[in-house]
Motif scaffolding. Structure first.
Motif, PDB file in Angstrom:
ATOM      1  N   THR A 125       0.835  -1.205   0.000  1.00  0.00           N
ATOM      2  CA  THR A 125       0.000   0.000   0.000  1.00  0.00           C
ATOM      3  C   THR A 125       0.869   1.254   0.000  1.00  0.00           C
ATOM      4  OG1 THR A 125      -1.764  -1.155   1.177  1.00  0.00           O
ATOM      5  CG2 THR A 125      -1.819   1.250   1.224  1.00  0.00           C
ATOM      6  N   LEU A 126       1.904   1.281   0.833  1.00  0.00           N
ATOM      7  CA  LEU A 126       2.810   2.435   0.865  1.00  0.00           C
ATOM      8  C   LEU A 126       3.512   2.625  -0.477  1.00  0.00           C
ATOM      9  CD1 LEU A 126       4.590   2.314   4.334  1.00  0.00           C
ATOM     10  CD2 LEU A 126       3.125   4.092   3.447  1.00  0.00           C
ATOM     11  N   LEU A 127       3.946   1.547  -1.085  1.00  0.00           N
ATOM     12  CA  LEU A 127       4.614   1.625  -2.377  1.00  0.00           C
ATOM     13  C   LEU A 127       3.665   2.174  -3.441  1.00  0.00           C
ATOM     14  CD1 LEU A 127       7.225   1.050  -3.916  1.00  0.00           C
ATOM     15  CD2 LEU A 127       6.362  -1.258  -4.345  1.00  0.00           C
ATOM     16  N   MET A 128       2.424   1.718  -3.427  1.00  0.00           N
ATOM     17  CA  MET A 128       1.441   2.205  -4.399  1.00  0.00           C
ATOM     18  C   MET A 128       1.159   3.695  -4.197  1.00  0.00           C
ATOM     19  SD  MET A 128      -1.093  -1.094  -4.551  1.00  0.00           S
ATOM     20  CE  MET A 128      -2.402  -0.210  -5.329  1.00  0.00           C
ATOM     21  N   VAL A 129       1.039   4.129  -2.962  1.00  0.00           N
ATOM     22  CA  VAL A 129       0.809   5.553  -2.678  1.00  0.00           C
ATOM     23  C   VAL A 129       1.993   6.379  -3.154  1.00  0.00           C
ATOM     24  CG1 VAL A 129       0.617   7.257  -0.803  1.00  0.00           C
ATOM     25  CG2 VAL A 129      -0.801   5.204  -0.778  1.00  0.00           C
ATOM     26  N   ILE A 131       4.086   5.655  -5.595  1.00  0.00           N
ATOM     27  CA  ILE A 131       4.094   5.673  -7.059  1.00  0.00           C
ATOM     28  C   ILE A 131       3.012   6.604  -7.602  1.00  0.00           C
ATOM     29  CG2 ILE A 131       3.655   4.264  -9.112  1.00  0.00           C
ATOM     30  CD1 ILE A 131       5.055   1.946  -7.600  1.00  0.00           C
ATOM     31  N   VAL A 132       1.811   6.501  -7.054  1.00  0.00           N
ATOM     32  CA  VAL A 132       0.687   7.319  -7.535  1.00  0.00           C
ATOM     33  C   VAL A 132       0.924   8.801  -7.290  1.00  0.00           C
ATOM     34  CG1 VAL A 132      -1.767   7.825  -7.127  1.00  0.00           C
ATOM     35  CG2 VAL A 132      -1.009   5.470  -7.391  1.00  0.00           C
ATOM     36  N   THR A 133       1.580   9.141  -6.203  1.00  0.00           N
ATOM     37  CA  THR A 133       1.826  10.554  -5.881  1.00  0.00           C
ATOM     38  C   THR A 133       3.176  11.033  -6.418  1.00  0.00           C
ATOM     39  OG1 THR A 133       2.780  10.009  -3.728  1.00  0.00           O
ATOM     40  CG2 THR A 133       0.401  10.469  -3.810  1.00  0.00           C
ATOM     41  N   PHE A 134       3.775  10.264  -7.323  1.00  0.00           N
ATOM     42  CA  PHE A 134       5.058  10.606  -7.940  1.00  0.00           C
ATOM     43  C   PHE A 134       6.139  10.901  -6.911  1.00  0.00           C
ATOM     44  CE2 PHE A 134       1.797  11.883 -11.043  1.00  0.00           C
ATOM     45  CZ  PHE A 134       2.138  11.016 -12.072  1.00  0.00           C
ATOM     46  N   GLY A 135       6.197  10.078  -5.876  1.00  0.00           N
ATOM     47  CA  GLY A 135       7.249  10.168  -4.873  1.00  0.00           C
ATOM     48  C   GLY A 135       6.909  10.968  -3.641  1.00  0.00           C
ATOM     49  N   VAL A 136       5.868  11.793  -3.702  1.00  0.00           N
ATOM     50  CA  VAL A 136       5.502  12.615  -2.551  1.00  0.00           C
ATOM     51  C   VAL A 136       5.068  11.737  -1.379  1.00  0.00           C
ATOM     52  CG1 VAL A 136       3.935  14.410  -1.702  1.00  0.00           C
ATOM     53  CG2 VAL A 136       4.859  14.541  -4.029  1.00  0.00           C
ATOM     54  N   GLY A 137       4.424  10.613  -1.665  1.00  0.00           N
ATOM     55  CA  GLY A 137       3.984   9.701  -0.613  1.00  0.00           C
ATOM     56  C   GLY A 137       5.138   9.061   0.135  1.00  0.00           C
ATOM     57  N   GLY A 138       6.354   9.241  -0.372  1.00  0.00           N
ATOM     58  CA  GLY A 138       7.530   8.683   0.292  1.00  0.00           C
ATOM     59  C   GLY A 138       7.740   9.217   1.696  1.00  0.00           C
ATOM     60  N   VAL A 139       7.192  10.389   1.989  1.00  0.00           N
ATOM     61  CA  VAL A 139       7.331  10.939   3.337  1.00  0.00           C
ATOM     62  C   VAL A 139       6.605  10.067   4.352  1.00  0.00           C
ATOM     63  CG1 VAL A 139       7.651  13.297   2.527  1.00  0.00           C
ATOM     64  CG2 VAL A 139       5.369  12.500   3.084  1.00  0.00           C
ATOM     65  N   LEU A 140       5.679   9.237   3.892  1.00  0.00           N
ATOM     66  CA  LEU A 140       4.959   8.339   4.797  1.00  0.00           C
ATOM     67  C   LEU A 140       5.847   7.227   5.348  1.00  0.00           C
ATOM     68  CD1 LEU A 140       1.556   7.919   2.923  1.00  0.00           C
ATOM     69  CD2 LEU A 140       2.028   9.289   4.952  1.00  0.00           C
ATOM     70  N   TYR A 141       7.010   7.017   4.734  1.00  0.00           N
ATOM     71  CA  TYR A 141       7.877   5.944   5.209  1.00  0.00           C
ATOM     72  C   TYR A 141       8.413   6.214   6.610  1.00  0.00           C
ATOM     73  CZ  TYR A 141       7.598   3.140   1.068  1.00  0.00           C
ATOM     74  OH  TYR A 141       7.135   2.327   0.073  1.00  0.00           O
ATOM     75  N   TYR A 163      -2.644  -2.968  10.580  1.00  0.00           N
ATOM     76  CA  TYR A 163      -2.312  -1.609  10.167  1.00  0.00           C
ATOM     77  C   TYR A 163      -3.583  -0.892   9.725  1.00  0.00           C
ATOM     78  CZ  TYR A 163       2.614  -2.983   9.984  1.00  0.00           C
ATOM     79  OH  TYR A 163       3.865  -3.407  10.299  1.00  0.00           O
ATOM     80  N   PRO A 164      -3.708   0.382  10.083  1.00  0.00           N
ATOM     81  CA  PRO A 164      -4.902   1.123   9.658  1.00  0.00           C
ATOM     82  C   PRO A 164      -4.783   1.610   8.221  1.00  0.00           C
ATOM     83  CG  PRO A 164      -3.495   2.517  11.007  1.00  0.00           C
ATOM     84  CD  PRO A 164      -2.866   1.152  10.994  1.00  0.00           C
ATOM     85  N   TRP A 165      -5.891   1.739   7.548  1.00  0.00           N
ATOM     86  CA  TRP A 165      -6.003   2.367   6.232  1.00  0.00           C
ATOM     87  C   TRP A 165      -5.126   1.732   5.156  1.00  0.00           C
ATOM     88  CZ3 TRP A 165      -4.499   6.188  10.106  1.00  0.00           C
ATOM     89  CH2 TRP A 165      -5.585   6.683  10.801  1.00  0.00           C
ATOM     90  N   ILE A 166      -5.099   0.422   5.077  1.00  0.00           N
ATOM     91  CA  ILE A 166      -4.304  -0.214   4.031  1.00  0.00           C
ATOM     92  C   ILE A 166      -5.201  -1.061   3.140  1.00  0.00           C
ATOM     93  CG2 ILE A 166      -2.242  -0.281   5.473  1.00  0.00           C
ATOM     94  CD1 ILE A 166      -2.650  -3.330   5.677  1.00  0.00           C
ATOM     95  N   LEU A 167      -4.684  -1.351   1.958  1.00  0.00           N
ATOM     96  CA  LEU A 167      -5.353  -2.273   1.048  1.00  0.00           C
ATOM     97  C   LEU A 167      -4.910  -3.678   1.417  1.00  0.00           C
ATOM     98  CD1 LEU A 167      -4.661  -0.410  -2.293  1.00  0.00           C
ATOM     99  CD2 LEU A 167      -6.767  -0.392  -0.973  1.00  0.00           C
TER     100      LEU A 167
END
Length: 171
Positions: A125-129, A131-141, A163-167
């Motif tokens: 799920t984190l990887l997909m987020v 990729i979809v946000t063009f790297g911006v979601g990387g801050v979630l790591y 884990y909350p809020w995951i696929l």
């Protein structure tokens, strides 16, 4: 006096009906039964004459706490350690480490499989987020590291962590 009655054939009191009704209320609150079924089962519990009658009303509604306790009791020390490793190894390896543990140790232990599967789903799920946000979601790591550490501690104690809020892609 005839003592040939089985325990299930004994009459129930109001004090014995209360825990059954409480279990029904918990199941309704958790969404495991709908309103019509709740009303029907409460009526059956209130009119139950024997312990067998009362037991049939709640037979399929094992409380969540008891299910979690059963999972914790079935997990050995090695299982708990492998489950914690599945969460911890996800930090440097993303979904690959937990996936390997799920495929290798998951055959032997359902507890390890469930925990490794949860870690795989979280990392995918984190990887997909990301990729979809063009790297911006990387801050979630940064948050992912904290959640992985919390999950590892839960696994070490034999508890189930979700884990909350995951696929949940891996079943």
């Amino acid at each position: 006096m005839d003592s040939s009655y089985a325990v299930g054939d004994l009459r129930v009191s109001d004090a014995e009906r209360e825990p059954a009704i409480q279990r029904l209320q918990d199941a309704y609150a958790e969404g495991r039964i709908d309103h019509d079924e709740f009303d029907m089962r409460v009526q059956l519990a209130m009119t139950a004459k024997t312990r067998n009658d009362l037991e049939t009303v709640t037979r399929d509604l094992v409380p969540v706490r008891e299910r979690e306790r059963a999972v914790a009791e079935e997990a050995t020390g090695e299982d708990r350690m492998l489950a914690a490793v599945a969460h911890a190894v996800a930090v440097p390896t993303l979904f690959v480490g937990p996936l390997v543990l799920m495929l290798v140790s998951g055959k032997r232990s359902q507890y390890v499989r469930r925990q490794a599967k949860e870690a795989v789903n979280f990392q995918v799920t984190l990887l997909m987020v990301t990729i979809v946000t063009f790297g911006v979601g990387g801050v979630l790591y940064g948050l992912a590291w904290i959640l992985s550490a919390i999950a590892a501690v839960y696994a070490l104690t034999g508890q189930t962590f979700r884990y909350p809020w995951i696929l949940r892609l891996v079943k």
